[in-house]
Design an enzyme around this catalytic site. Structure first.
Site, mmCIF file in Angstrom:
data_model
loop_
_atom_site.group_PDB
_atom_site.id
_atom_site.type_symbol
_atom_site.label_atom_id
_atom_site.label_comp_id
_atom_site.label_asym_id
_atom_site.label_seq_id
_atom_site.Cartn_x
_atom_site.Cartn_y
_atom_site.Cartn_z
ATOM 1 N N ASP A 214 0.786 -1.229 -0.227
ATOM 2 C CA ASP A 214 -0.063 -0.058 -0.185
ATOM 3 C C ASP A 214 0.897 1.141 -0.014
ATOM 4 O O ASP A 214 0.352 2.422 -0.164
ATOM 5 C CB ASP A 214 -1.013 0.104 1.074
ATOM 6 C CG ASP A 214 -1.697 1.071 1.124
ATOM 7 O OD1 ASP A 214 -2.670 1.539 0.092
ATOM 8 O OD2 ASP A 214 -2.100 1.742 2.167
ATOM 9 N N SER B 31 -6.400 5.715 -0.100
ATOM 10 C CA SER B 31 -6.901 4.426 -0.806
ATOM 11 C C SER B 31 -8.554 4.104 -0.454
ATOM 12 O O SER B 31 -8.917 4.658 0.555
ATOM 13 C CB SER B 31 -5.949 3.271 0.014
ATOM 14 O OG SER B 31 -4.783 3.665 0.074
ATOM 15 N N GLN C 214 -5.021 -1.143 -7.133
ATOM 16 C CA GLN C 214 -5.764 -0.278 -6.339
ATOM 17 C C GLN C 214 -6.574 1.026 -6.784
ATOM 18 O O GLN C 214 -5.778 1.756 -7.639
ATOM 19 C CB GLN C 214 -4.789 0.250 -5.060
ATOM 20 C CG GLN C 214 -5.500 1.107 -4.055
ATOM 21 C CD GLN C 214 -4.538 1.584 -2.861
ATOM 22 O OE1 GLN C 214 -4.066 2.630 -2.684
ATOM 23 N NE2 GLN C 214 -3.958 0.860 -1.865
#
Length: 286
Positions: free
Chosen positions: A202, A226, A276
């Site tokens: 991430d 995110s 993502q």
């Protein structure tokens, strides 16, 4: 790295109603929000605790629902959705103050022989030893975020061609790569290395969107978060050895950007794939 291991050492509350309940601490962050990779890795770890150890995670899909408070612990509720002959499925909700901050579903599988192929790793890229670390890039800056990124992260990240912390140098392209590994050795548990890879995935996955438009992390007033995160594990690897994280962004629109990533070992084995979508709001564009 000690902080990461403590964060992933979840406490089993012993509750056995319709769900398995675990709790875990949050890592302190200068901006006060829980790092998304932390809660992903913890939710995945909670799921792992309810599955036979012979089954390893092969995919997860998560939605970030609310910003977490890095001063508070997190509760994880695991629903044992399915256990079949080869696959197990778990749904995990992460809670703070009684409301969900993350919803994740993960699938586990017994290892099984089958077809084999992979996309090749890019060649001709600089080695990690030839690139500066975040500590070398940001170490002289007296700012809490810079100090955290330089010294307190459990992973060493080295960007190709260069990081975008303060500026976007060179071509504004939708592609980049970076070498990444943990700052110290980890225990031999394959499940721990899978959870740690989810944690690390991430960090920089939205950077190709920013790089494409010449927007560094330090852009005043930028709001970047995110929204969802998907990950597929293909092969075993250790995160305390250098992995190449190749990333690109196929699209940005509507205040959102989509990025894809792939982790490779130095020998060229494709370890995992990532996707993502993130919210990206820049004051100058509103």
């Amino acid at each position: 790295m000690e902080s990461l291991l403590q964060t992933l050492d979840l406490t089993d509350t012993g509750a056995r109603t319709e769900e398995d309940i675990f709790t875990g601490p949050s890592q302190k962050m200068p901006h006060g929000r829980v790092y998304g990779g932390q809660v992903l890795a913890q939710a995945l770890t909670a799921s792992m605790r309810t599955v036979d150890e012979e089954r390893s995670v092969h995919s997860m899909h998560g939605y970030f629902l609310r910003a977490g408070d890095s001063e508070l612990p997190i509760t994880f509720a695991v629903d044992r959705i399915h256990d079949g002959r080869s696959f197990s499925t778990r749904r995990t909700q992460a809670y703070q103050k009684g409301v969900p901050i993350l919803s994740l579903i993960a699938s586990f599988q017994d290892e099984d022989p089958g077809l084999e192929h992979q996309e090749d790793m890019p060649r001709g890229l600089p080695a990690p030893e030839d690139l500066p670390s975040a500590a070398e890039v940001l170490g002289d800056l007296d700012h809490p975020v810079a100090r955290t990124w330089a010294n307190d992260r459990p992973f060493d990240m080295r960007h190709i061609p260069s990081p975008i912390y303060l500026s976007v140098d060179g071509e504004h392209t939708d592609r980049q790569a970076l070498w990444i590994r943990s700052t110290s050795p980890l225990p031999d548990s394959p499940l721990l290395h899978q959870a740690a890879l989810a944690y690390a995935s991430d960090y920089s996955i939205l950077e190709p969107v920013l790089r494409r438009h010449g927007i560094p992390w330090a852009t005043p007033g930028a709001r970047i978060a995110s929204l969802d995160h998907a990950m597929w594990w293909h092969r075993r690897a250790r995160v305390d050895q250098w992995l190449l994280y190749v990333q690109d962004s196929p699209s940005a629109s509507g205040g959102r950007g989509l990025s894809r990533g792939a982790f490779y070992t130095r020998e060229g084995s494709l370890v995992a794939s990532v996707a993502q979508e993130g919210m990206i709001r820049i004051p100058a564009l509103r």
